[in-house]
Enzyme design. Sequence first.
Site, PDB file in Angstrom:
ATOM      1  N   CYS A 116      77.777 -93.374   0.291  1.00 56.75           N
ATOM      2  CA  CYS A 116      76.869 -94.576   0.201  1.00 56.75           C
ATOM      3  C   CYS A 116      77.661 -95.638  -0.724  1.00 56.75           C
ATOM      4  O   CYS A 116      77.458 -96.907  -0.414  1.00 56.75           O
ATOM      5  CB  CYS A 116      75.692 -94.160  -0.389  1.00 56.75           C
ATOM      6  SG  CYS A 116      74.796 -92.829   0.369  1.00 56.75           S
ATOM      7  N   HIS A 256      72.308-100.872  -3.811  1.00 53.11           N
ATOM      8  CA  HIS A 256      72.451-100.010  -2.714  1.00 53.11           C
ATOM      9  C   HIS A 256      70.834 -99.366  -2.555  1.00 53.11           C
ATOM     10  O   HIS A 256      70.164 -99.073  -3.510  1.00 53.11           O
ATOM     11  CB  HIS A 256      73.148 -98.556  -3.136  1.00 53.11           C
ATOM     12  CG  HIS A 256      72.933 -97.580  -2.062  1.00 53.11           C
ATOM     13  ND1 HIS A 256      72.914 -97.733  -0.673  1.00 53.11           N
ATOM     14  CD2 HIS A 256      72.629 -96.223  -2.381  1.00 53.11           C
ATOM     15  CE1 HIS A 256      72.817 -96.453  -0.051  1.00 53.11           C
ATOM     16  NE2 HIS A 256      72.583 -95.569  -1.049  1.00 53.11           N
ATOM     17  N   ASN A 286      67.565 -95.708   3.405  1.00 58.72           N
ATOM     18  CA  ASN A 286      68.823 -95.756   2.971  1.00 58.72           C
ATOM     19  C   ASN A 286      69.845 -95.446   4.037  1.00 58.72           C
ATOM     20  O   ASN A 286      69.988 -94.483   4.938  1.00 58.72           O
ATOM     21  CB  ASN A 286      68.951 -94.270   1.991  1.00 58.72           C
ATOM     22  CG  ASN A 286      70.452 -94.166   1.401  1.00 58.72           C
ATOM     23  OD1 ASN A 286      71.346 -94.729   1.933  1.00 58.72           O
ATOM     24  ND2 ASN A 286      70.331 -93.409   0.554  1.00 58.72           N
TER      25      ASN A 286
HETATM   26  O1  UT7 Z   1      72.413 -92.765  -1.262  1.00 54.66           O
HETATM   27  C1  UT7 Z   1      72.458 -91.550  -2.035  1.00 54.66           C
HETATM   28  C2  UT7 Z   1      71.756 -90.774  -1.537  1.00 54.66           C
HETATM   29  N1  UT7 Z   1      70.543 -89.890  -2.115  1.00 54.66           N
HETATM   30  C3  UT7 Z   1      69.748 -90.574  -3.082  1.00 54.66           C
HETATM   31  O2  UT7 Z   1      69.630 -91.597  -3.274  1.00 54.66           O
HETATM   32  C4  UT7 Z   1      68.541 -89.427  -3.280  1.00 54.66           C
HETATM   33  C5  UT7 Z   1      68.133 -89.595  -4.845  1.00 54.66           C
HETATM   34  N2  UT7 Z   1      66.946 -88.892  -5.062  1.00 54.66           N
HETATM   35  C6  UT7 Z   1      65.648 -89.432  -4.770  1.00 54.66           C
HETATM   36  O3  UT7 Z   1      65.558 -90.356  -3.949  1.00 54.66           O
HETATM   37  C7  UT7 Z   1      64.727 -88.389  -4.853  1.00 54.66           C
HETATM   38  O4  UT7 Z   1      65.238 -87.292  -5.726  1.00 54.66           O
HETATM   39  C8  UT7 Z   1      63.847 -87.780  -3.745  1.00 54.66           C
HETATM   40  C9  UT7 Z   1      63.022 -89.001  -2.705  1.00 54.66           C
HETATM   41  C10 UT7 Z   1      64.953 -87.089  -2.759  1.00 54.66           C
HETATM   42  C11 UT7 Z   1      62.794 -86.841  -4.018  1.00 54.66           C
HETATM   43  O5  UT7 Z   1      61.498 -87.538  -4.850  1.00 54.66           O
HETATM   44  P1  UT7 Z   1      61.413 -86.766  -6.309  1.00 54.66           P
HETATM   45  O6  UT7 Z   1      60.638 -87.158  -6.947  1.00 54.66           O
HETATM   46  O7  UT7 Z   1      62.943 -86.252  -6.768  1.00 54.66           O
HETATM   47  O8  UT7 Z   1      60.793 -85.206  -5.652  1.00 54.66           O
HETATM   48  P2  UT7 Z   1      61.172 -83.741  -5.963  1.00 54.66           P
HETATM   49  O9  UT7 Z   1      62.371 -83.564  -5.312  1.00 54.66           O
HETATM   50  O10 UT7 Z   1      61.179 -83.698  -7.501  1.00 54.66           O
HETATM   51  O11 UT7 Z   1      60.139 -82.954  -5.248  1.00 54.66           O
HETATM   52  C12 UT7 Z   1      58.738 -83.090  -5.872  1.00 54.66           C
HETATM   53  C13 UT7 Z   1      57.557 -82.481  -4.916  1.00 54.66           C
HETATM   54  C14 UT7 Z   1      58.428 -81.026  -4.445  1.00 54.66           C
HETATM   55  O12 UT7 Z   1      57.119 -80.316  -4.126  1.00 54.66           O
HETATM   56  P3  UT7 Z   1      56.799 -79.346  -5.231  1.00 54.66           P
HETATM   57  O13 UT7 Z   1      57.741 -78.291  -5.685  1.00 54.66           O
HETATM   58  O14 UT7 Z   1      56.420 -79.883  -6.627  1.00 54.66           O
HETATM   59  O15 UT7 Z   1      55.723 -78.561  -4.869  1.00 54.66           O
HETATM   60  C15 UT7 Z   1      58.915 -81.336  -3.259  1.00 54.66           C
HETATM   61  O16 UT7 Z   1      59.027 -80.077  -2.155  1.00 54.66           O
HETATM   62  O17 UT7 Z   1      57.636 -83.101  -3.700  1.00 54.66           O
HETATM   63  C16 UT7 Z   1      57.851 -82.269  -2.376  1.00 54.66           C
HETATM   64  N3  UT7 Z   1      58.517 -83.151  -1.360  1.00 54.66           N
HETATM   65  C17 UT7 Z   1      57.798 -83.874  -0.507  1.00 54.66           C
HETATM   66  N4  UT7 Z   1      56.650 -83.838  -0.243  1.00 54.66           N
HETATM   67  C18 UT7 Z   1      55.937 -84.716   0.779  1.00 54.66           C
HETATM   68  C19 UT7 Z   1      59.826 -83.257  -1.193  1.00 54.66           C
HETATM   69  N5  UT7 Z   1      60.125 -84.278  -0.128  1.00 54.66           N
HETATM   70  C20 UT7 Z   1      58.969 -84.317   0.334  1.00 54.66           C
HETATM   71  C21 UT7 Z   1      58.244 -85.225   1.219  1.00 54.66           C
HETATM   72  N6  UT7 Z   1      57.038 -85.024   1.525  1.00 54.66           N
HETATM   73  N7  UT7 Z   1      59.032 -85.747   2.298  1.00 54.66           N
END
Ligand code: UT7
Length: 335
Positions: A116, A256, A286
């Site tokens: 990215c 970004h 993204n």
């Molecule tokens: O260009 C560089 C590329 N990458 C990035 O910039 C990514 C950076 N990271 C992020 O943007 C965030 O970490 C995410 C958007 C990917 C995830 O958000 P988060 O607030 O960090 O969520 P998490 O991974 O801590 O997950 C929280 C909960 C989990 O459930 P439990 O374990 O608490 O029951 C996940 O399983 O949200 C769940 N979850 C979802 N639920 C509904 C993860 N993805 C989803 C989804 N829909 N799409």
Amino acid sequence: MIKLRNVGIIGTGSCLPDKIVTNSDLEKIVDTTDEWIKTRTGISERRMTDENTATSDLATVAAMRALESANLSPEEIDLIIVSTVTPDVMFPSTACIVQKNIGAINAAAFDLEAACAGFLYGLSVAEGLVRAGSFNNILVIGAETLTKILDFTDRNTCVIFGDGAGAAIVSEVPEGYGIMSTYIGADGRDGHLLTVPAGGSRIPSSVESVQNRLHYVKMDGKEVFKFAVKIMGDAAEKALDKCGLTKEDIDYLIPHQANIRIIEASVKRLKISHDKVFRNLDKYGNMSSASVAIAIDEASREGLLKDGDIVVLVGFGGGLTWGSAVLKWKSIGRN
Ligand code: UT7
């Protein structure tokens, strides 16, 4: 002594596929909700290429639009740098395919991969080459068809990314504006946080690699998030420092477009008002190296950047990598 040239962006262009995939569309194929995606990422919809469209197709249109805005012919381009993690094929480079498509018969061409942060890497390389007099007009493109490498059964990744391409032409410009500094960096120790494991020489494509879904994006979102929040502010400040400016000098920030919460944390850290920050991730998600490239084109075409503005570009990505640039803006086009 050789005098270094003053360098800037003299034209931009972008290209997005027509097909829109909304959060509600994704609700039908993976266990997610519109509300979760909007609140956790800020994304409402993203663009998706069809099966006949590859990265070079988007890159070619973005390049032609950048040439038009710079009032340059393809023959005047002497180098093409394409940043992408989704090349058309392993080789030849997507840059060579674009060179053929636009008829840039006098251009050298290569691909650059810094995920990215790739467009900012490309801008930094182009700046140095034009400044030193090695090349005159460099076409820098960030282009991605990420939906082709997404696992649409993995809700952690498939809701985040989208397709698109952005291009900028880097050339000599008169003193008083242009690229004031660029800064790029990497930390390969955390490369495993964001990767496509198969399809290269470590795990060549095989029936097994495909069955194990190893040719798709794998991401530890939480860890990447933590890294992003820190590096966005650090990288912006580093580029400002390199040209003797501070965060108080920022007139416009083009970050970004990864996650609205990452952008908001950077805004807080840099203490700038929200109306000075470009956002389009609600519409596109993204788009990896295309995000900053498209953002500059849209911000410029929408008239958000005023002559004399100090514009800061900043991004981060897999590798891990990061990059930033400080520009003193001047309306683009040679005339
Ligand atoms: O260009 C560089 C590329 N990458 C990035 O910039 C990514 C950076 N990271 C992020 O943007 C965030 O970490 C995410 C958007 C990917 C995830 O958000 P988060 O607030 O960090 O969520 P998490 O991974 O801590 O997950 C929280 C909960 C989990 O459930 P439990 O374990 O608490 O029951 C996940 O399983 O949200 C769940 N979850 C979802 N639920 C509904 C993860 N993805 C989803 C989804 N829909 N799409």
